[in-house]
Scaffold this motif. Structure first.
Motif, PDB file in Angstrom:
ATOM      1  N   LEU A   1       6.182   3.163   7.086  1.00 45.03           N
ATOM      2  CA  LEU A   1       6.423   1.991   7.918  1.00 45.03           C
ATOM      3  C   LEU A   1       6.625   0.712   7.104  1.00 45.03           C
ATOM      4  CD1 LEU A   1       3.993   2.256  10.972  1.00 45.03           C
ATOM      5  CD2 LEU A   1       6.479   2.169  11.019  1.00 45.03           C
ATOM      6  N   ALA A   2       5.829   0.535   6.059  1.00 48.72           N
ATOM      7  CA  ALA A   2       5.814  -0.734   5.337  1.00 48.72           C
ATOM      8  C   ALA A   2       6.882  -0.841   4.265  1.00 48.72           C
ATOM      9  CB  ALA A   2       4.433  -0.949   4.708  1.00 48.72           C
ATOM     10  N   ALA A   3       7.363   0.287   3.737  1.00 47.83           N
ATOM     11  CA  ALA A   3       8.287   0.235   2.598  1.00 47.83           C
ATOM     12  C   ALA A   3       9.543  -0.564   2.917  1.00 47.83           C
ATOM     13  CB  ALA A   3       8.648   1.655   2.154  1.00 47.83           C
ATOM     14  N   GLY A   4      10.142  -0.316   4.085  1.00 51.17           N
ATOM     15  CA  GLY A   4      11.373  -1.016   4.453  1.00 51.17           C
ATOM     16  C   GLY A   4      11.190  -2.519   4.561  1.00 51.17           C
ATOM     17  N   PRO A   5      10.211  -3.012   5.372  1.00 52.55           N
ATOM     18  CA  PRO A   5      10.021  -4.456   5.463  1.00 52.55           C
ATOM     19  C   PRO A   5       9.704  -5.113   4.119  1.00 52.55           C
ATOM     20  CG  PRO A   5       8.879  -3.351   7.254  1.00 52.55           C
ATOM     21  CD  PRO A   5       9.389  -2.279   6.346  1.00 52.55           C
ATOM     22  N   VAL A   6       8.908  -4.445   3.278  1.00 53.62           N
ATOM     23  CA  VAL A   6       8.583  -5.026   1.969  1.00 53.62           C
ATOM     24  C   VAL A   6       9.828  -5.077   1.088  1.00 53.62           C
ATOM     25  CG1 VAL A   6       7.275  -4.675  -0.161  1.00 53.62           C
ATOM     26  CG2 VAL A   6       6.154  -4.369   2.042  1.00 53.62           C
ATOM     27  N   ALA A   7      10.593  -3.981   1.059  1.00 51.03           N
ATOM     28  CA  ALA A   7      11.786  -3.952   0.213  1.00 51.03           C
ATOM     29  C   ALA A   7      12.818  -4.979   0.665  1.00 51.03           C
ATOM     30  CB  ALA A   7      12.396  -2.555   0.221  1.00 51.03           C
ATOM     31  N   GLU A   8      12.976  -5.152   1.980  1.00 50.26           N
ATOM     32  CA  GLU A   8      13.968  -6.102   2.490  1.00 50.26           C
ATOM     33  C   GLU A   8      13.462  -7.539   2.478  1.00 50.26           C
ATOM     34  OE1 GLU A   8      16.353  -3.107   5.513  1.00 50.26           O
ATOM     35  OE2 GLU A   8      14.709  -4.323   6.293  1.00 50.26           O
ATOM     36  N   GLY A   9      12.158  -7.718   2.714  1.00 54.26           N
ATOM     37  CA  GLY A   9      11.614  -9.074   2.748  1.00 54.26           C
ATOM     38  C   GLY A   9      11.298  -9.637   1.378  1.00 54.26           C
ATOM     39  N   LEU A  10      10.867  -8.775   0.460  1.00 47.27           N
ATOM     40  CA  LEU A  10      10.539  -9.212  -0.902  1.00 47.27           C
ATOM     41  C   LEU A  10      11.562  -8.614  -1.865  1.00 47.27           C
ATOM     42  CD1 LEU A  10       6.648  -8.784  -0.711  1.00 47.27           C
ATOM     43  CD2 LEU A  10       7.962 -10.910  -0.528  1.00 47.27           C
ATOM     44  N   SER A  11      11.348  -7.371  -2.254  1.00 55.35           N
ATOM     45  CA  SER A  11      12.311  -6.646  -3.083  1.00 55.35           C
ATOM     46  C   SER A  11      11.833  -5.210  -3.211  1.00 55.35           C
ATOM     47  CB  SER A  11      12.450  -7.272  -4.468  1.00 55.35           C
ATOM     48  OG  SER A  11      11.304  -6.993  -5.256  1.00 55.35           O
ATOM     49  N   ARG A  12      12.715  -4.342  -3.711  1.00 48.38           N
ATOM     50  CA  ARG A  12      12.321  -2.957  -3.930  1.00 48.38           C
ATOM     51  C   ARG A  12      11.189  -2.861  -4.937  1.00 48.38           C
ATOM     52  NH1 ARG A  12      14.420  -1.182  -8.819  1.00 48.38           N
ATOM     53  NH2 ARG A  12      16.208  -2.346  -9.624  1.00 48.38           N
ATOM     54  N   HIS A  13      11.084  -3.833  -5.832  1.00 48.67           N
ATOM     55  CA  HIS A  13      10.028  -3.799  -6.848  1.00 48.67           C
ATOM     56  C   HIS A  13       8.644  -3.892  -6.199  1.00 48.67           C
ATOM     57  CE1 HIS A  13      13.155  -4.273  -9.877  1.00 48.67           C
ATOM     58  NE2 HIS A  13      13.648  -5.281  -9.163  1.00 48.67           N
ATOM     59  N   TRP A  14       8.515  -4.721  -5.167  1.00 49.92           N
ATOM     60  CA  TRP A  14       7.212  -4.918  -4.540  1.00 49.92           C
ATOM     61  C   TRP A  14       6.774  -3.723  -3.702  1.00 49.92           C
ATOM     62  CZ3 TRP A  14       3.684  -8.225  -5.899  1.00 49.92           C
ATOM     63  CH2 TRP A  14       4.061  -9.373  -6.579  1.00 49.92           C
ATOM     64  N   MET A  15       7.723  -2.913  -3.213  1.00 56.74           N
ATOM     65  CA  MET A  15       7.297  -1.766  -2.405  1.00 56.74           C
ATOM     66  C   MET A  15       6.585  -0.728  -3.265  1.00 56.74           C
ATOM     67  SD  MET A  15      10.718   0.421  -1.502  1.00 56.74           S
ATOM     68  CE  MET A  15      11.451   1.546  -2.691  1.00 56.74           C
ATOM     69  N   PHE A  16       6.828  -0.736  -4.574  1.00 53.65           N
ATOM     70  CA  PHE A  16       6.050   0.097  -5.493  1.00 53.65           C
ATOM     71  C   PHE A  16       4.803  -0.639  -5.978  1.00 53.65           C
ATOM     72  CE2 PHE A  16      10.384   1.847  -6.116  1.00 53.65           C
ATOM     73  CZ  PHE A  16      10.134   3.176  -5.818  1.00 53.65           C
ATOM     74  N   ALA A  17       4.934  -1.937  -6.206  1.00 55.01           N
ATOM     75  CA  ALA A  17       3.837  -2.698  -6.818  1.00 55.01           C
ATOM     76  C   ALA A  17       2.626  -2.803  -5.898  1.00 55.01           C
ATOM     77  CB  ALA A  17       4.327  -4.089  -7.210  1.00 55.01           C
ATOM     78  N   LEU A  18       2.839  -3.106  -4.618  1.00 54.17           N
ATOM     79  CA  LEU A  18       1.702  -3.338  -3.722  1.00 54.17           C
ATOM     80  C   LEU A  18       0.809  -2.108  -3.569  1.00 54.17           C
ATOM     81  CD1 LEU A  18       3.345  -5.576  -0.964  1.00 54.17           C
ATOM     82  CD2 LEU A  18       1.838  -6.273  -2.846  1.00 54.17           C
ATOM     83  N   PRO A  19       1.352  -0.917  -3.265  1.00 52.63           N
ATOM     84  CA  PRO A  19       0.446   0.242  -3.208  1.00 52.63           C
ATOM     85  C   PRO A  19      -0.145   0.599  -4.567  1.00 52.63           C
ATOM     86  CG  PRO A  19       2.729   0.929  -2.870  1.00 52.63           C
ATOM     87  CD  PRO A  19       2.715  -0.558  -2.825  1.00 52.63           C
ATOM     88  N   THR A  20       0.565   0.286  -5.657  1.00 50.28           N
ATOM     89  CA  THR A  20      -0.002   0.549  -6.987  1.00 50.28           C
ATOM     90  C   THR A  20      -1.237  -0.295  -7.215  1.00 50.28           C
ATOM     91  OG1 THR A  20       2.161   1.145  -7.897  1.00 50.28           O
ATOM     92  CG2 THR A  20       0.451   0.528  -9.465  1.00 50.28           C
ATOM     93  N   PHE A  21      -1.182  -1.568  -6.810  1.00 52.11           N
ATOM     94  CA  PHE A  21      -2.375  -2.425  -6.931  1.00 52.11           C
ATOM     95  C   PHE A  21      -3.533  -1.853  -6.110  1.00 52.11           C
ATOM     96  CE2 PHE A  21       0.696  -6.232  -7.528  1.00 52.11           C
ATOM     97  CZ  PHE A  21       0.850  -5.901  -8.867  1.00 52.11           C
TER      98      PHE A  21
END
Length: 455
Positions: free
Chosen positions: A155-175
């Protein structure tokens, strides 16, 4: 030989919560690629075959890591190995987050594949530190949170990738994984090594199996010209495993009818499942002025959510059905539902709900079948062989999924007109029909199964 140690320390709810948070975070990190694959293909200028490779490399790595992780956990203690695996996963997540190109992103996904070995180690720790009754509840909680994490990531990957960038969709769950790993390290007591035998890890077998899978994926992506490479690796792997004192895969176990039938069925069912898993998001992303829906990454995640919910319900339903009606009945029902879903998608895919319902049917059927096969296999061998037999089925699941995805990417690539990046609509029809045919043919194997234990 087996080591003797003092009774294990009981763990409290905080340690179980830490494992649950870790499962939630890793589930989210694992699931971000699928709904955003069309976006990643555009941003990294990938072909469909390269996109297929990206979507399965994590699972292939996990299939290789998991049996090694279990043996290392026996030798050095589950907590120690779990934390070290998660350090590798965190490094992979950061590499994926910073990746400027496809090769770097593939490296990140390979490192993230270590997470597949983390869940079994979590179960080992729970069983080590809790009585049987409490451990079953804790394992259920951890498993459920992992599934919840995959749904949250979808659910969250699309909004994060489009709202921030594809980089953040990996970074946030990694944190989140980093924080959960710290909690596990602080709250989970050390467990003593359970074995100190000198058999060691079958490193030659691991290397040759890795080579077999990697080159097989390259054959599917690049063409049959290099088919000799996986054949050579596979031949060497079989020769090594037959002589190894502690083989990575006990080939004698594969020769048992109840095991090889389960592996063949699992492979065929997962080929069908994975074709839908790759083609449905790609079809959602096809422009609306062509034959698709022009869906964004956020919309794709929402469209895939019902299938994820169906998959989460299928596991318990498959286990209950196998006990109540027997494994053969459950697998037969699952195969029929999946075949109907795949042939239905080939026939009608002009509305969003067609794809949503078809994907739900396939996800539900896959969960029913795989759970029934694992349950059947686990109860048809000696207790001491349970881990080896069920591990073979789970590794076969990953291989089937990888092969199906790569075939899907190859079909889309082959049916893309020169000068265009949009495959012909017939490519999707061919893919769904091929997957439906493979699934339907698995009924020939289902007929030879024993009915299974009914309770």
């Amino acid at each position: 030989m087996t080591t003797t140690s003092a009774p294990p320390l009981r763990i409290g709810k905080s340690a179980v919560r830490a494992l649950g948070i870790l499962a939630l975070a890793t589930g989210a990190l694992e699931s971000v690629v699928t709904p955003t694959l069309p976006l990643l293909r555009r941003e990294l200028d990938m072909s469909h075959s390269e996109g297929a490779l990206l979507s399965i490399v994590l699972l292939v790595t996990g299939a290789l890591i998991t049996p090694v992780a279990g043996k290392l956990g026996d030798r050095y203690g589950g907590k120690r190995v779990l934390v070290q695996l998660m350090v590798v996963v965190c490094a992979g997540g950061l590499v994926s987050a910073l990746a400027p190109s496809l090769p770097v992103l593939l490296l990140g996904q390979i490192l993230q594949g270590a997470m597949v070995g983390a869940l079994p180690l979590s179960f080992i720790l729970v069983r080590e530190h809790l009585p049987d009754g409490e451990s079953k509840v804790a394992i259920g909680v951890v498993s459920g949170l992992f599934v919840g994490g995959t749904m949250a990531g979808t659910l969250a990957a699309g909004p994060v990738a489009e709202g921030l960038s594809r980089h953040w969709m990996f970074a946030l769950p990694t944190f989140a994984v980093i924080g959960a790993t710290v909690l596990v390290h602080r709250l989970m007591p050390q467990d003593a090594p359970r074995r100190s035998d000198g058999a060691g890890i079958d490193w030659p077998g691991l290397v040759l199996l890795s080579g077999t899978l990697v080159t097989l994926m390259l054959v599917l992506a690049l063409g049959p010209e290099i088919l000799v490479l996986p054949a050579a690796f596979a031949t060497g792997w079989v020769a090594v495993e037959r002589r190894a004192a502690a083989p990575m895969v006990d080939l004698r176990m594969v020769g048992r009818p109840e095991v090889w039938k389960a592996c063949v069925l699992t492979f065929m069912i997962c080929v069908g499942t994975s074709v839908a898993a790759y083609l449905v998001p790609a079809l959602f992303a096809v422009p609306a002025d062509a034959y698709g829906f022009g869906a964004s990454a956020t919309q794709i995640g929402l469209f895939l959510l019902p299938g994820a919910v169906a998959a989460s319900l299928a596991g318990p339903a498959g286990g209950f059905g196998a006990r109540r009606f027997g494994s053969r009945a459950v697998v037969t029902a699952g195969v029929l539902v999946m075949a109907v879903g795949l042939f239905g998608l080939a026939a009608v895919h002009t509305e969003v709900w067609h794809l949503v319902v078809g994907k739900m049917m396939i996800a539900l059927a896959n969960g029913l079948c795989v759970t029934a096969m694992v349950t059947s296999t686990a109860t048809s061998v000696d207790r001491g062989d349970t881990g080896i037999a069920t591990g073979l089925v789970l590794v076969t699941r990953v291989i089937g999924f990888a092969v199906g995805v790569q075939i899907s990417g190859a079909i889309l690539t082959a049916r893309t007109p020169a000068g265009s990046d949009l495959p012909a609509e017939s490519a999707y029809v061919v893919g769904f029909v091929l997957a439906g045919a493979v699934t339907a043919l698995s009924l020939l194997v289902v007929r030879t199964l024993s009915k299974g234990v009914k309770a």
